[in-house]
Design a protein around this motif. Structure first.
Motif, PDB file in Angstrom:
ATOM      1  N   VAL A  31       0.832  -1.201   0.000  1.00  0.00           N
ATOM      2  CA  VAL A  31       0.000   0.000   0.000  1.00  0.00           C
ATOM      3  C   VAL A  31       0.869   1.254   0.000  1.00  0.00           C
ATOM      4  O   VAL A  31       0.620   2.197  -0.768  1.00  0.00           O
ATOM      5  N   LEU A  32       1.896   1.284   0.849  1.00  0.00           N
ATOM      6  CA  LEU A  32       2.791   2.440   0.908  1.00  0.00           C
ATOM      7  C   LEU A  32       3.514   2.654  -0.419  1.00  0.00           C
ATOM      8  O   LEU A  32       3.645   3.793  -0.890  1.00  0.00           O
ATOM      9  N   SER A  33       3.965   1.589  -1.045  1.00  0.00           N
ATOM     10  CA  SER A  33       4.659   1.710  -2.329  1.00  0.00           C
ATOM     11  C   SER A  33       3.735   2.223  -3.426  1.00  0.00           C
ATOM     12  O   SER A  33       4.141   3.059  -4.244  1.00  0.00           O
ATOM     13  N   ILE A  34       2.510   1.740  -3.447  1.00  0.00           N
ATOM     14  CA  ILE A  34       1.565   2.197  -4.470  1.00  0.00           C
ATOM     15  C   ILE A  34       1.194   3.656  -4.256  1.00  0.00           C
ATOM     16  O   ILE A  34       1.096   4.435  -5.211  1.00  0.00           O
ATOM     17  N   VAL A  35       1.017   4.062  -3.002  1.00  0.00           N
ATOM     18  CA  VAL A  35       0.732   5.471  -2.713  1.00  0.00           C
ATOM     19  C   VAL A  35       1.895   6.351  -3.158  1.00  0.00           C
ATOM     20  O   VAL A  35       1.694   7.397  -3.797  1.00  0.00           O
ATOM     21  N   VAL A  65      11.961  -0.466  -4.444  1.00  0.00           N
ATOM     22  CA  VAL A  65      12.511  -1.385  -3.460  1.00  0.00           C
ATOM     23  C   VAL A  65      11.391  -2.110  -2.712  1.00  0.00           C
ATOM     24  O   VAL A  65      11.487  -3.310  -2.440  1.00  0.00           O
ATOM     25  N   GLY A  66      10.319  -1.391  -2.383  1.00  0.00           N
ATOM     26  CA  GLY A  66       9.262  -1.936  -1.550  1.00  0.00           C
ATOM     27  C   GLY A  66       8.448  -3.039  -2.190  1.00  0.00           C
ATOM     28  O   GLY A  66       8.113  -4.038  -1.538  1.00  0.00           O
ATOM     29  N   LEU A  67       8.117  -2.894  -3.452  1.00  0.00           N
ATOM     30  CA  LEU A  67       7.295  -3.912  -4.112  1.00  0.00           C
ATOM     31  C   LEU A  67       8.009  -5.264  -4.246  1.00  0.00           C
ATOM     32  O   LEU A  67       7.399  -6.301  -3.952  1.00  0.00           O
TER      33      LEU A  67
END
Length: 92
Positions: A31-35, A65-67
């Motif tokens: 969620v944080l990466s998509i935002v 990096v996050g995904l």
């Protein structure tokens, strides 16, 4: 007479704390990466031209990096779940 389909609450195998932690961490990271991805996309038309200062480098790199990290966490969760269920079925 046939058995009723198993519901998630009927499981003989308990859900461990590490399973919940991995699931929620991977979901939060996705969620944080998509935002952050949409923030970077929206920043260009809104007039942000300098991505080199402040939080912009972190916001720009986080989806890169996050995904993949979240994907690896989900794969680890699936492997742990498969191993746990195989051990439970073998013990019956």
């Amino acid at each position: 007479m046939s058995k009723a389909p198993a519901t998630p609450g009927d499981s003989d195998v308990p859900v461990r704390r590490i399973d919940r932690i991995l699931a929620y961490m991977s979901l939060g990271l996705i969620v944080l990466s998509i935002v952050c991805f949409f923030v970077v996309i929206a920043a260009r038309p809104l007039g942000v031209t300098d991505f080199s200062g402040g939080l912009w480098p972190t916001i720009t790199v986080l989806p890169l990096v996050g995904l993949p990290i979240a994907f690896l966490m989900i794969v680890a969760l699936l492997i742990m779940n498969i191993v746990r269920r195989n051990r439970a079925n073998r013990g019956r």
